[in-house]
Design a protein around this motif. Structure first.
Motif, PDB file in Angstrom:
ATOM      1  N   THR A 159      -6.002   6.206   5.560  1.00  0.00           N
ATOM      2  CA  THR A 159      -5.929   5.875   3.944  1.00  0.00           C
ATOM      3  C   THR A 159      -4.920   5.095   3.711  1.00  0.00           C
ATOM      4  N   GLN A 160      -5.285   3.936   3.156  1.00  0.00           N
ATOM      5  CA  GLN A 160      -4.381   2.940   2.640  1.00  0.00           C
ATOM      6  C   GLN A 160      -4.802   2.490   1.100  1.00  0.00           C
ATOM      7  N   GLU A 161      -3.989   3.009   0.078  1.00  0.00           N
ATOM      8  CA  GLU A 161      -4.402   2.393  -1.170  1.00  0.00           C
ATOM      9  C   GLU A 161      -3.652   1.483  -1.764  1.00  0.00           C
ATOM     10  N   THR A 220       0.882  -1.064   0.100  1.00  0.00           N
ATOM     11  CA  THR A 220      -0.066   0.020   0.090  1.00  0.00           C
ATOM     12  C   THR A 220       0.906   1.165  -0.070  1.00  0.00           C
ATOM     13  N   TRP A 271       0.562   3.527   2.332  1.00  0.00           N
ATOM     14  CA  TRP A 271      -0.129   3.960   3.446  1.00  0.00           C
ATOM     15  C   TRP A 271       1.207   5.118   4.145  1.00  0.00           C
TER      16      TRP A 271
END
Length: 313
Positions: free
Chosen positions: A45-47, A37, A39
């Protein structure tokens, strides 16, 4: 009976295994997950970015620099520490004169073992304070003061030691000074380890070699080293782990925990810098996972290369 024994063992191990999984295995699994991620560490918020962080490692100049610094420690730390520990342990166990009682170590060998082992009982904070005073980069430092008094260093231009990024033999000078601390701190432990292994070797072997005209050097190379191969292999793996870390010394002894100008960066310090200075926790986790995989592979290769049949004596 077997079913009762199985239930007892299962019940006895359930809690320790659960604690181990929760406090050890699960954080490792979390690190692997976060490494995929972007992060930032300070938000929820973690994409998901997949393997992008791992691909980024190959083009990161700071990672390349830290990698070669770790390789430097990986080559030099085990080599110097084991060589010096072997020499001292051989000297303390069979380096004295031979007499009717057989081959002896040097006089006062027990006291020497205590002195050499003493750094192992010191805390890292004390070691950092002591070596910080030794390496102080002005005329008040111990080394600089001695060198100035004997005329080897100008009082107006004292040596900087752990603040010196100038290359020496292609490696920043600061890394050589850190290596000296690491060798000083570890040689006593491995000297005691090798001494214990040497004491298990029958003295008759050394005495027979001496009667056959073998010198101390020959008996060391032909007898001691082959019989200590297992202990040396274990020591090499342990020192390899230490060489791939080195974070504590870099953090406490160098300016900006990896300086000057990233001249003393290692993998562990880059992880700290990336996570807490850049706020890229996902990428830092990827660096940590890559370091863990590299460490395990290196240990497996070392154990494989040094594996052999056990010698009985």
């Amino acid at each position: 009976m077997r079913h009762g024994k199985a239930r007892f063992v299962t019940g006895f191990l359930a809690l320790p295994v659960a604690l181990y999984v929760f406090y050890v295995v699960w954080p490792y699994a979390q690190a692997v997950g976060y490494s995929m991620t972007n992060w930032g560490g300070y938000s929820d918020t973690q994409e998901f970015v997949g393997l992008a962080n791992y691909v980024r490692l190959f083009g990161d100049e700071l990672i390349h620099k830290a990698f070669w610094h770790n390789v430097f420690f990986l080559v030099t730390l085990p080599l110097f520490t084991i060589a010096l520990a072997l020499f001292l342990s051989f000297l303390l166990n069979v380096g004295g004169r031979g007499d009717r009682a057989g081959v002896r170590g040097v006089r006062g060998s027990g006291i020497y073992k205590i002195i050499f082992f003493f750094p192992q009982v010191l805390s890292l904070v004390l070691i950092a304070i002591m070596w910080g005073a030794i390496y102080r980069g002005d005329s008040q430092g111990l080394l600089n003061g001695i060198l100035i008094r004997v005329g080897l260093v100008d009082a107006e231009a004292p040596l900087k030691f752990v603040s010196d990024p100038t290359p020496f033999l292609g490696v920043p000078a600061v890394l050589w000074w850190l290596l000296l601390i690491a060798v000083w701190g570890g040689v006593g432990f491995y000297m005691v380890l090798f001494s214990a292994a040497m004491q298990s070797i029958p003295k008759d072997i050394f005495e027979a070699a001496m009667l056959d005209g073998a010198s101390r050097v020959t008996s060391f190379l032909r007898i001691t080293l082959p019989l200590l191969r297992d202990s040396i292999s274990v020591a090499w793996v342990y020192l390899g782990f230490i060489a791939l870390d080195m974070y504590a010394l870099v953090f406490m002894m160098t300016p900006n925990q990896g300086g000057p100008d990233h001249a003393s960066e290692v993998f562990a310090s880059v992880i700290n810098f990336t996570a807490f200075n850049k706020g890229q926790f996902g990428y830092a986790c990827a660096i940590g996972v890559a370091l863990a995989i590299f460490t395990l592979l290196l240990a497996a290769v070392q154990l494989r290369v040094t594996r052999r049949e056990r010698i009985e004596y």
